[in-house]
Design an enzyme around this catalytic site. Structure first.
Site, PDB file in Angstrom:
ATOM      1  N   VAL A 123       0.344  -1.150  -0.204  1.00  0.00           N
ATOM      2  CA  VAL A 123       0.202   0.197  -0.250  1.00  0.00           C
ATOM      3  C   VAL A 123       0.837   1.214   0.126  1.00  0.00           C
ATOM      4  CG1 VAL A 123      -2.215   0.899   1.037  1.00  0.00           C
ATOM      5  CG2 VAL A 123      -2.314  -1.580   0.923  1.00  0.00           C
ATOM      6  N   GLU A 182     -10.014   5.964   5.027  1.00  0.00           N
ATOM      7  CA  GLU A 182     -11.690   4.904   3.660  1.00  0.00           C
ATOM      8  C   GLU A 182     -10.945   3.696   3.622  1.00  0.00           C
ATOM      9  OE1 GLU A 182     -14.377   6.697   2.957  1.00  0.00           O
ATOM     10  OE2 GLU A 182     -14.204   4.585   1.680  1.00  0.00           O
ATOM     11  N   GLY A 231      -0.493  -8.931  -4.770  1.00  0.00           N
ATOM     12  CA  GLY A 231      -1.028  -8.531  -3.825  1.00  0.00           C
ATOM     13  C   GLY A 231      -2.117  -8.698  -2.830  1.00  0.00           C
ATOM     14  N   LYS A 237     -13.641  -5.881   9.549  1.00  0.00           N
ATOM     15  CA  LYS A 237     -14.199  -4.884   8.676  1.00  0.00           C
ATOM     16  C   LYS A 237     -15.225  -5.001   8.674  1.00  0.00           C
ATOM     17  CE  LYS A 237     -10.540  -6.185   5.094  1.00  0.00           C
ATOM     18  NZ  LYS A 237      -9.834  -5.986   3.069  1.00  0.00           N
TER      19      LYS A 237
HETATM   20  N1  HSE Z   1      -6.031  -8.773   2.408  1.00  0.00           N
HETATM   21  C1  HSE Z   1      -7.130  -8.047   1.546  1.00  0.00           C
HETATM   22  C2  HSE Z   1      -8.076  -8.621   1.535  1.00  0.00           C
HETATM   23  C3  HSE Z   1      -6.874  -6.957   1.900  1.00  0.00           C
HETATM   24  O1  HSE Z   1      -8.264  -9.690   0.210  1.00  0.00           O
HETATM   25  O2  HSE Z   1      -9.141  -7.508   0.875  1.00  0.00           O
HETATM   26  C4  HSE Z   1      -7.532  -5.003   1.924  1.00  0.00           C
HETATM   27  O3  HSE Z   1      -8.363  -5.289   2.600  1.00  0.00           O
END
Ligand code: HSE
Length: 413
Positions: free
Chosen positions: A12, A124, A182, A200
């Site tokens: 990131v 965000e 990634g 989340k």
């Molecule tokens: N590892 C997380 C995903 C990255 O695959 O959604 C983004 O938060």
């Protein structure tokens, strides 16, 4: 001038630098200010890197420089990232992050410090990668009482499930592809076991319902028991298997869960494939609204981080003052009481006897034909308290006519 230090030059962090460099002119124009990348902090060496002149291994180079007024934290985790974030906020600097673990764990404290210091703590990028969802929940949907959220919040697992279903890839190959792209966490266990989605949905629920939802109390299951057969059968029956993260408000309590589900193909989330995420929010005024986009990856996530940087530049003297209530132990509903249906697939020794038993304990009379799987039965239970139904599924493991419970997944229409 906004002088930025990026802490952590991983996927990131490099994306943030790339976006700022590439679109510097238009970013400055939109921000109404100069966005100046002053430092990159990382303990690793990057010999010959074009950004070498602004790289440092010493945090004090940044914290002792009064010109640095915005910190981008892309380290991840709750260790040094927590220390740096707190230090930055306490010293009156704005902080932007993609670190969902930190926000989900220390959100109330960090937001409180930001409020006291009249600085921004924006995140965000912590949920849904490049999808705008935090700000819409805080601002655009603020007129609503949000009643529920149903979402696919992990790009890695969605990519794996899609590859298994569409391309017949095995789990390990699909995971490796996700890592190469990634998408996955440094330790992909957090993706596969559902912990990433759990953090989340905790963040989204805390914003949506105005009370801190502690991710540690959210029941969470991952996708490691999903087999290729499950995927094939789901497809043949017009279902999709997805790792869902959902929550709703019931009275003054929140119900939240992360688990793989069977979605009917007409469900709004059923066709969210690959690394894409989607978040279906229900509010009393808006009805349903869905947010969709790339939920992981370098540039989509960087897009959200840089969006927050621009937001801060435009509101440099006026913090958004987002605040969450302190941790409450008892604001989560007992998940066993919440009504649900299950899709169940069993391997049988004696089909007629098994059918009679299933009819007796689940009240189910209709069975789903499984072409090519003669020694199996599948059915969808009636709706009932989750604990009661899962208890009845456990009982199936004990009876002589059933040799194995192959699949039990919550079914969502
Ligand atoms: N590892 C997380 C995903 C990255 O695959 O959604 C983004 O938060």
């Amino acid at each position: 001038m906004v002088n930025i230090a990026v802490l952590g030059f991983g996927v990131v962090g490099t994306g943030v630098v790339e976006v700022i460099r590439k679109s510097n002119e238009s970013i400055n124009r939109k921000a109404g200010d100069n966005i100046n990348l002053k430092y990159i902090l990382d303990i690793r060496d990057f010999p010959g890197h074009p950004e070498s002149s602004i790289m440092t291994k010493k945090p004090d180079d940044i914290f002792h420089d009064p010109e640095v007024n915005l910190i981008v934290e892309t380290i991840g985790g709750t260790g040094i990232a927590y220390e740096f974030t707190k230090r930055a906020l306490l010293s009156g600097r704005h902080v932007v992050t993609s670190n969902k673990e930190l926000v989900a764990t220390h959100g109330p404290e960090l937001l409180q410090i930001a409020k006291e210091k009249n600085v921004h703590y924006l995140f965000e990028a912590s949920v849904g990668g490049g999808i705008p969802i935090i700000k819409p929940l805080y601002e655009c949907l603020a007129a609503n009482e949000i009643t529920s959220i149903m979402a696919i919040l992990n790009g890695t697992t969605n990519y794996i499930l899609t590859s298994m279903a569409k391309e017949g890839k095995d789990f390990d190959t699909a995971l490796k592809d996700a890592q190469v792209n990634g998408y996955a966490e440094a330790n992909p266990t957090a993706d596969i076991e559902g912990h990433d989605s759990c953090r989340k949905i905790a963040i989204l629920s805390s914003i949506a319902y105005g009370m801190f939802v502690d991710y540690k109390h959210i029941p969470t299951e991952g996708i490691k028991n999903i087999t290729y057969d499950d995927q094939k059968i789901a497809q043949a029956l017009n279902f999709k298997i997805k790792l869902a993260a959902y929550s709703k408000v019931l009275g003054n309590k929140v119900f939240a869960r992360v688990c793989p589900v069977m979605l009917t193909s007409s469900h709004a989330l059923a066709n969210v494939e690959d690394v894409f995420n989607a978040i279906l929010v229900s509010g009393d005024a808006i009805g349903d609204v869905m947010f969709y986009g790339r939920g992981a990856g370098k540039l989509p996530t960087a897009s959200a981080v840089v969006g927050d940087i621009i937001d801060i530049a435009k509101n440099i003297d006026r913090s958004h003052m987002y605040v969450w209530t302190e941790k409450q132990e008892d604001n989560l509903l007992n998940p066993g009481e919440v009504e649900t249906r299950y899709f169940v697939r069993v391997k049988v020794r004696n089909s007629e006897e098994a059918k009679n038993y299933i009819n007796k304990i689940f009240g189910v009379t209709e069975f789903i034909g499984l072409l090519g799987y003669q020694d199996q039965l599948a059915f969808i239970t009636n709706k009932g308290p989750d604990k009661e139904i899962s208890g009845n599924i456990d009982k199936l493991k004990e009876i002589a006519s059933v040799s194995k419970v192959l699949t039990s997944l919550r079914a969502i229409e």
